[in-house]
Design an enzyme around this catalytic site. Structure first.
Site, PDB file in Angstrom:
ATOM      1  N   LYS A  52       0.839  -1.207   0.000  1.00 21.07           N
ATOM      2  CA  LYS A  52       0.000   0.000   0.000  1.00 21.07           C
ATOM      3  C   LYS A  52       0.871   1.253   0.000  1.00 21.07           C
ATOM      4  O   LYS A  52       0.598   2.222  -0.703  1.00 21.07           O
ATOM      5  CB  LYS A  52      -0.961  -0.019   1.205  1.00 21.07           C
ATOM      6  CG  LYS A  52      -2.075  -1.043   1.027  1.00 21.07           C
ATOM      7  CD  LYS A  52      -2.901  -1.298   2.277  1.00 21.07           C
ATOM      8  CE  LYS A  52      -3.828  -2.490   2.027  1.00 21.07           C
ATOM      9  NZ  LYS A  52      -4.678  -2.884   3.143  1.00 21.07           N
ATOM     10  N   GLN A  96      -5.121  -1.946   9.310  1.00 18.87           N
ATOM     11  CA  GLN A  96      -4.953  -3.260   8.680  1.00 18.87           C
ATOM     12  C   GLN A  96      -5.570  -4.350   9.559  1.00 18.87           C
ATOM     13  O   GLN A  96      -5.314  -4.412  10.770  1.00 18.87           O
ATOM     14  CB  GLN A  96      -3.465  -3.532   8.425  1.00 18.87           C
ATOM     15  CG  GLN A  96      -3.180  -4.785   7.617  1.00 18.87           C
ATOM     16  CD  GLN A  96      -3.726  -4.738   6.177  1.00 18.87           C
ATOM     17  OE1 GLN A  96      -3.836  -3.673   5.583  1.00 18.87           O
ATOM     18  NE2 GLN A  96      -4.069  -5.878   5.639  1.00 18.87           N
ATOM     19  N   ASP A 119     -11.172   2.372   3.304  1.00 17.68           N
ATOM     20  CA  ASP A 119     -11.412   0.935   3.180  1.00 17.68           C
ATOM     21  C   ASP A 119     -12.894   0.654   2.942  1.00 17.68           C
ATOM     22  O   ASP A 119     -13.255  -0.455   2.545  1.00 17.68           O
ATOM     23  CB  ASP A 119     -11.011   0.216   4.481  1.00 17.68           C
ATOM     24  CG  ASP A 119      -9.695  -0.533   4.370  1.00 17.68           C
ATOM     25  OD1 ASP A 119      -9.320  -0.897   3.243  1.00 17.68           O
ATOM     26  OD2 ASP A 119      -9.065  -0.739   5.419  1.00 17.68           O
TER      27      ASP A 119
HETATM   28  N1  GUN Z   1      -7.045  -7.281   5.594  1.00 16.33           N
HETATM   29  C1  GUN Z   1      -7.292  -7.977   4.467  1.00 16.33           C
HETATM   30  N2  GUN Z   1      -7.781  -7.157   3.511  1.00 16.33           N
HETATM   31  C2  GUN Z   1      -7.828  -5.931   4.037  1.00 16.33           C
HETATM   32  C3  GUN Z   1      -8.222  -4.663   3.527  1.00 16.33           C
HETATM   33  O1  GUN Z   1      -8.666  -4.505   2.381  1.00 16.33           O
HETATM   34  N3  GUN Z   1      -8.115  -3.630   4.398  1.00 16.33           N
HETATM   35  C4  GUN Z   1      -7.671  -3.771   5.662  1.00 16.33           C
HETATM   36  N4  GUN Z   1      -7.639  -2.689   6.432  1.00 16.33           N
HETATM   37  N5  GUN Z   1      -7.307  -4.939   6.166  1.00 16.33           N
HETATM   38  C5  GUN Z   1      -7.374  -6.004   5.353  1.00 16.33           C
END
Ligand code: GUN
Length: 291
Positions: A52, A96, A119
């Site tokens: 990211k 996350q 998100d």
């Molecule tokens: N864990 C797995 N996929 C994601 C996501 O798209 N966002 C976040 N914050 N955690 C995750």
């Protein structure tokens, strides 16, 4: 059969985003800014967050990483989220997932300012998506819809079967696929679904999002179907530098010859998920600029 190239599509979208960032900065604004909160040292989460941050750099965004140890107190995490909610130098942030067991995940998500929830996990964004209002949509469903659009795949009136009902993928995707702009007839299948094999074999568009490597076999796929493989299970591998490789929910080699379109793993949905977070962050930044 056509392979849906998520990697190339994501690259093209990244270039579009980079150009928008250039115009934002040329107009005298700061670049879009995304922050990620990472708790603990889970290998998968570390990798995803590193991607990211790298993606942000590639399109000219600012990025920040906030780290906490595995045993962080819930209140400390909530206080940091409240601080980020009020940080005017920040357009959006993510926490996350998964979080350690002692932390109340829904409470954490509900503490995020919905306008910074890039998100799309906050109940306000989920609710707005359900009734078709502007909202942040979670990255994987957003990316899948974008792929279907860019490949001009006919969805109107088609039978779409989604296997998996997670809050992050299956459920929000079912909402998007039934919306008026897409017009599919959607069935959400899950672990208690009866006659799953027959149901999948009736799908014009089959979306596998259950996280079970190799679950979808050729008998479960209709001739000419569109197959979207959301699975990205990390399995040990001696052939990669990381020691892992990603395995999809679909047995690609036997299913692909039956399909009109199929997404590979890796290189299908994954890169689109990554770019969708950038898209949401760009939208958050533009919202802030226009007030
Ligand atoms: N864990 C797995 N996929 C994601 C996501 O798209 N966002 C976040 N914050 N955690 C995750």
């Amino acid at each position: 059969m056509q392979i849906i190239d998520g990697k190339a599509t994501a690259k093209a979208i990244k270039e579009e985003i980079r150009q928008e960032v250039d115009s934002i900065v040329s107009a005298g604004h700061r670049p879009p800014h995304l922050a990620a909160i990472l708790v603990g040292h889970d290998g998968g989460s570390e990798t995803y967050v590193a991607y990211k941050i790298k993606d942000c750099e590639e399109v000219g965004f600012r990025s920040s990483l906030v780290r906490f140890e595995e045993d962080v107190e819930e209140q400390v995490l909530l206080n940091k989220i409240k601080e980020l909610n009020n940080d005017e130098e920040l357009d959006g942030f993510i926490v996350q997932l998964p979080l350690p067991g002692h932390i109340d995940e829904p409470k954490v998500i509900e503490t995020i300012n919905p306008q910074k929830d890039v998100d799309g996990f906050h109940p306000e964004n989920v609710g707005r998506t359900v009734i078709g209002l502007p909202s942040f949509v979670s990255a994987t469903p957003y990316g899948i819809v974008e792929l279907l659009k860019r490949y001009q795949i006919e969805t109107s009136g088609k039978n779409c079967v989604i296997v998996g009902r997670s809050n992050i993928v299956g459920r929000p995707l079912s909402i998007l696929m039934s919306q008026k702009s897409i017009n599919a007839t959607v069935t959400v299948a899950h672990s208690r679904t009866k006659n799953l094999e027959e149901l999948c074999a009736s799908a014009d568009i089959l979306i596998a999002a259950l996280g079970s490597p190799g679950f979808i076999k050729k008998e479960m796929v209709k001739e000419g179907a569109v197959v979207i493989d959301v699975g990205t299970t990390r399995v040990p591998s001696t052939e990669t530098k990381s020691g892992f490789r990603l395995k999809g929910d679909v047995i690609y080699d036997e299913v692909a010859p039956r399909c009109s379109f199929i997404t590979p793993v890796p290189g299908g949905v994954g890169p689109m998920t990554r770019v969708s977070l950038l898209n949401n962050t760009l939208r958050a930044a533009k919202n802030n600029i226009s007030g």
